[in-house]
Design a protein around this motif. Structure first.
Motif, PDB file in Angstrom:
ATOM      1  N   UNK A   7       1.030  -0.924  -0.001  1.00 55.43           N
ATOM      2  CA  UNK A   7       0.146   0.531   0.273  1.00 55.43           C
ATOM      3  C   UNK A   7       1.058   1.652   0.139  1.00 55.43           C
ATOM      4  N   UNK A   8       1.788   1.066   0.945  1.00 53.90           N
ATOM      5  CA  UNK A   8       3.052   2.851   0.870  1.00 53.90           C
ATOM      6  C   UNK A   8       3.109   3.198  -0.577  1.00 53.90           C
ATOM      7  N   UNK A   9       3.685   2.374  -1.784  1.00 54.13           N
ATOM      8  CA  UNK A   9       4.047   3.012  -2.475  1.00 54.13           C
ATOM      9  C   UNK A   9       3.067   3.544  -3.480  1.00 54.13           C
ATOM     10  N   UNK A  10       2.137   3.144  -3.212  1.00 50.29           N
ATOM     11  CA  UNK A  10       1.022   3.943  -3.954  1.00 50.29           C
ATOM     12  C   UNK A  10       0.167   5.080  -3.248  1.00 50.29           C
ATOM     13  N   UNK A  11       0.484   5.647  -2.005  1.00 49.22           N
ATOM     14  CA  UNK A  11       0.239   6.365  -1.575  1.00 49.22           C
ATOM     15  C   UNK A  11       0.395   7.976  -1.478  1.00 49.22           C
ATOM     16  N   UNK A  12      -0.538   8.995  -1.303  1.00 55.97           N
ATOM     17  CA  UNK A  12      -0.236  10.035  -1.889  1.00 55.97           C
ATOM     18  C   UNK A  12       0.128  10.740  -0.465  1.00 55.97           C
ATOM     19  N   UNK A  13      -0.856  10.965   0.539  1.00 52.49           N
ATOM     20  CA  UNK A  13      -1.274  11.776   1.708  1.00 52.49           C
ATOM     21  C   UNK A  13      -1.366   9.597   2.569  1.00 52.49           C
ATOM     22  N   UNK A  14      -0.277   9.839   3.921  1.00 51.90           N
ATOM     23  CA  UNK A  14      -0.421   8.717   4.774  1.00 51.90           C
ATOM     24  C   UNK A  14      -0.755   9.540   5.677  1.00 51.90           C
ATOM     25  N   UNK A  15      -1.785   9.623   6.549  1.00 48.53           N
ATOM     26  CA  UNK A  15      -2.831  10.181   7.101  1.00 48.53           C
ATOM     27  C   UNK A  15      -2.483   8.585   8.553  1.00 48.53           C
ATOM     28  N   UNK A  16      -1.788   8.997   9.938  1.00 49.77           N
ATOM     29  CA  UNK A  16      -1.885   8.479  10.989  1.00 49.77           C
ATOM     30  C   UNK A  16      -2.276   8.636  12.217  1.00 49.77           C
ATOM     31  N   UNK A  17      -3.030   7.335  12.826  1.00 55.55           N
ATOM     32  CA  UNK A  17      -4.061   7.991  13.749  1.00 55.55           C
ATOM     33  C   UNK A  17      -3.978   7.079  14.957  1.00 55.55           C
ATOM     34  N   UNK A  18      -2.758   6.988  15.114  1.00 61.70           N
ATOM     35  CA  UNK A  18      -2.205   5.364  16.066  1.00 61.70           C
ATOM     36  C   UNK A  18      -2.000   5.879  17.108  1.00 61.70           C
ATOM     37  N   UNK A  19      -3.417   4.334  18.089  1.00 60.57           N
ATOM     38  CA  UNK A  19      -2.707   5.160  19.550  1.00 60.57           C
ATOM     39  C   UNK A  19      -1.254   5.423  19.900  1.00 60.57           C
ATOM     40  N   UNK A  20      -0.998   5.648  21.071  1.00 62.69           N
ATOM     41  CA  UNK A  20       0.526   5.745  21.793  1.00 62.69           C
ATOM     42  C   UNK A  20       0.533   3.823  22.751  1.00 62.69           C
ATOM     43  N   UNK A  21       1.550   2.924  21.771  1.00 61.13           N
ATOM     44  CA  UNK A  21       1.666   2.046  22.661  1.00 61.13           C
ATOM     45  C   UNK A  21       3.016   1.590  22.333  1.00 61.13           C
ATOM     46  N   UNK A  22       3.692   0.042  23.653  1.00 62.78           N
ATOM     47  CA  UNK A  22       4.675  -0.119  22.805  1.00 62.78           C
ATOM     48  C   UNK A  22       4.911  -0.859  21.570  1.00 62.78           C
ATOM     49  N   UNK A  23       3.360  -1.405  20.744  1.00 68.24           N
ATOM     50  CA  UNK A  23       3.150  -1.658  19.757  1.00 68.24           C
ATOM     51  C   UNK A  23       2.993  -0.891  18.778  1.00 68.24           C
ATOM     52  N   UNK A  24       2.306   0.314  18.620  1.00 58.58           N
ATOM     53  CA  UNK A  24       2.886   0.915  17.790  1.00 58.58           C
ATOM     54  C   UNK A  24       4.240   1.527  17.967  1.00 58.58           C
ATOM     55  N   UNK A  25       4.708   1.758  18.663  1.00 51.99           N
ATOM     56  CA  UNK A  25       6.168   3.263  18.596  1.00 51.99           C
ATOM     57  C   UNK A  25       7.526   2.935  17.427  1.00 51.99           C
ATOM     58  N   UNK A  26       7.627   3.806  17.520  1.00 43.16           N
ATOM     59  CA  UNK A  26       7.413   3.720  15.707  1.00 43.16           C
ATOM     60  C   UNK A  26       7.703   2.769  14.645  1.00 43.16           C
ATOM     61  N   UNK A  27       5.999   2.452  14.528  1.00 39.84           N
ATOM     62  CA  UNK A  27       5.422   2.314  13.288  1.00 39.84           C
ATOM     63  C   UNK A  27       6.118   2.907  12.380  1.00 39.84           C
ATOM     64  N   UNK A  28       5.963   3.999  12.204  1.00 39.63           N
ATOM     65  CA  UNK A  28       6.498   4.398  11.126  1.00 39.63           C
ATOM     66  C   UNK A  28       7.984   5.076  10.745  1.00 39.63           C
ATOM     67  N   UNK A  29       9.171   3.934  10.347  1.00 39.87           N
ATOM     68  CA  UNK A  29      10.519   4.003  10.596  1.00 39.87           C
ATOM     69  C   UNK A  29      10.197   4.469   8.923  1.00 39.87           C
ATOM     70  N   UNK A  30      12.734   3.952   9.676  1.00 38.99           N
ATOM     71  CA  UNK A  30      13.022   4.477   7.959  1.00 38.99           C
ATOM     72  C   UNK A  30      12.370   3.279   6.572  1.00 38.99           C
ATOM     73  N   UNK A  31      12.644   2.308   7.218  1.00 37.54           N
ATOM     74  CA  UNK A  31      12.228   1.297   6.093  1.00 37.54           C
ATOM     75  C   UNK A  31      10.838   1.486   5.604  1.00 37.54           C
ATOM     76  N   UNK A  32      10.080   1.819   6.462  1.00 34.45           N
ATOM     77  CA  UNK A  32       9.224   1.765   5.686  1.00 34.45           C
ATOM     78  C   UNK A  32       8.827   3.432   4.920  1.00 34.45           C
ATOM     79  N   UNK A  33       9.670   4.127   5.533  1.00 27.69           N
ATOM     80  CA  UNK A  33       9.346   5.921   5.010  1.00 27.69           C
ATOM     81  C   UNK A  33       9.951   5.328   3.543  1.00 27.69           C
ATOM     82  N   UNK A  34      10.601   4.656   3.341  1.00 25.04           N
ATOM     83  CA  UNK A  34      11.741   4.296   1.592  1.00 25.04           C
ATOM     84  C   UNK A  34      10.270   3.860   0.810  1.00 25.04           C
TER      85      UNK A  34
END
Length: 316
Positions: free
Chosen positions: A198-225
Motif C-alpha cells: 500500500x505505501x508505494x501507491x500512497x499520496x497522503x498517509x494519515x496516521x491516527x495510531x494510539x500510543x503504545x509499545x506496539x505502535x512505537x516507531x511504526x513508521x520507521x526508516x524502512x517504511x518511509x522508503x
C-alpha cells in the motif's frame, strides 16, 4: 448516602444534565488537592488533570470505583497509580472525533494547496508567483489536490470513520489500515501485513495510531522508503508512532513530499528539533483535539450503566 461524583472545572460541564441519577455532584479544581470531605467519592471525571496532582489523588481517593477520562487516550490516568483491579477506567473515545477529523482535513488541504508556503512568502513580503497563475491539473508524481489522491488512513477507528466521508466528497480514494482487515463504513481496511503493497501507491498517509509499545516507531526508516517521493505524512495520533529522526532525514533528503505533524515524542516541541527547519513541514501544536464535545452525554450514559451494575462504554 448517595455516591459522590467529582467533575472538573477545567471545561464547561452542564451538571444539570447529570441530575436525577441519585448521585451527589461536586465540582473540583484539577490543579488543587481534592477537599477532605470529598475523598470518599466513588466516581471521578478527569480532564487535563496534572499528572503530579493525579498521583497524589490516587493515594487519597481510596473509595473510587470508576474513573471517566474525557481524553481519547488517558495516559495521565493510567500512569497515576490508580488500582485498576478495583477501579473501572474509561476513555473519552468518541468525544474528539469531529474536531480531530476536521483538523486532519485542514492539514491535508494545507499540504496539497501549499498554504504554508504562501504564508512563508507573505511574512517575507514576497509574491509566491510559482504557486499561482496557470497550473497543471493534478500532475503525476505530485500531491496537489485531494481529488483523485490515494489517501491511506493508518489506524481506522472512530476518527477515521468521521474523516473518510469528507475526503471522498472531495474526490479522494480512501483506504484503511488496521490490525485486522475488513470493510468498515464502506471503506476497504487492510491488515498491517499489506503495508509494503500500500505505501508505494500512497499520496497522503494519515496516521491516527494510539500510543503504545506496539505502535512505537511504526513508521520507521524502512517504511518511509516505501513511500513515493511526493507523498505527505499527516500525524494526528501519537508522536511515538513515528521514528522522528528517520522522518527528519527523509524530509531533508526530499525522499518524501512533506509532513504535517500535530503530535511529537516530546511536547512542546524542543527549540532544537529538526522539524522547525525541515523542508515542507507543518508544525501543529497538538491542536487537533482538546475540545471534548458533549461530554455530558457519555458521562450520563456510563453513569446509568454504572448504577445498574452493567458494563460501561470505553472501558480500557
Amino acid at each position: 448516602m448517595a455516591p459522590k461524583l467529582l467533575y472538573p472545572t477545567s471545561l464547561a460541564i452542564d451538571a444539570s444534565l447529570l441530575e436525577g441519577f441519585g448521585v451527589s455532584l461536586h465540582s473540583y479544581d484539577v490543579k488543587k488537592p481534592i477537599p477532605d470531605d470529598l475523598l470518599d467519592a466513588e466516581i471521578l471525571i478527569t480532564w487535563t488533570n496534572p499528572v503530579p496532582q493525579l498521583k497524589e489523588e490516587a493515594k487519597r481517593l481510596t473509595k473510587l470505583r470508576w474513573i471517566q477520562s474525557l481524553a481519547a487516550g488517558p495516559n495521565d490516568v493510567l500512569s497515576a497509580g490508580f488500582d485498576s483491579s478495583k477501579i473501572t477506567i474509561c476513555t473519552g473515545s468518541g468525544l474528539h472525533d469531529h474536531t480531530v477529523a476536521e483538523h486532519t482535513l485542514g492539514l491535508l488541504l494545507n499540504a496539497a494547496r501549499r498554504f504554508y508556503e504562501m504564508r512563508d512568502h507573505q511574512l517575507e513580503g514576497k509574491w509566491p508567483g510559482h504557486l499561482g497563475g496557470p497550473q497543471p491539473d493534478r500532475p503525476k508524481g505530485k500531491f496537489t489536490s485531494l481529488q483523485g489522491a490515494n489517501v491511506l488512513v493508518w489506524g481506522f477507528g472512530n476518527i477515521a470513520k468521521t474523516l473518510t466521508p469528507w475526503l471522498t466528497a472531495l474526490g479522494a480514494n480512501v483506504t484503511g489500515l488496521a490490525r485486522s482487515a475488513g470493510v468498515r463504513n464502506g471503506v476497504e481496511v487492510y491488515g498491517e501485513d499489506k503495508l509494503q503493497e500500500l505505501l508505494p501507491k500512497t499520496d497522503a498517509l494519515v496516521m491516527i495510531l494510539p500510543g503504545s509499545d506496539a505502535t512505537k516507531h511504526a513508521l520507521n526508516a524502512e517504511r518511509l522508503e516505501l513511500l513515493p517521493d511526493h507523498a505527505w505524512i499527516v500525524n494526528v495520533g501519537r508522536g511515538t508512532s513515528v521514528d522522528e529522526a528517520a522522518l527528519a532525514e527523509a524530509l531533508d533528503k526530499g525522499s518524501i513530499g512533506g509532513a504535517a505533524l500535530d503530535v511529537f515524542e516530546t511536547e512542546p516541541l524542543p527549540a532544537d528539533s529538526r522539524f522547525w527547519k525541515t523542508p515542507n513541514t507543518i508544525v501543529s501544536p497538538h491542536a487537533a483535539g482538546g475540545r471534548p464535545q458533549n461530554p455530558e452525554t457519555l458521562i450520563a450514559y456510563n453513569l446509568r450503566k454504572f448504577l445498574a451494575g452493567q458494563e460501561l462504554k470505553n472501558i480500557i
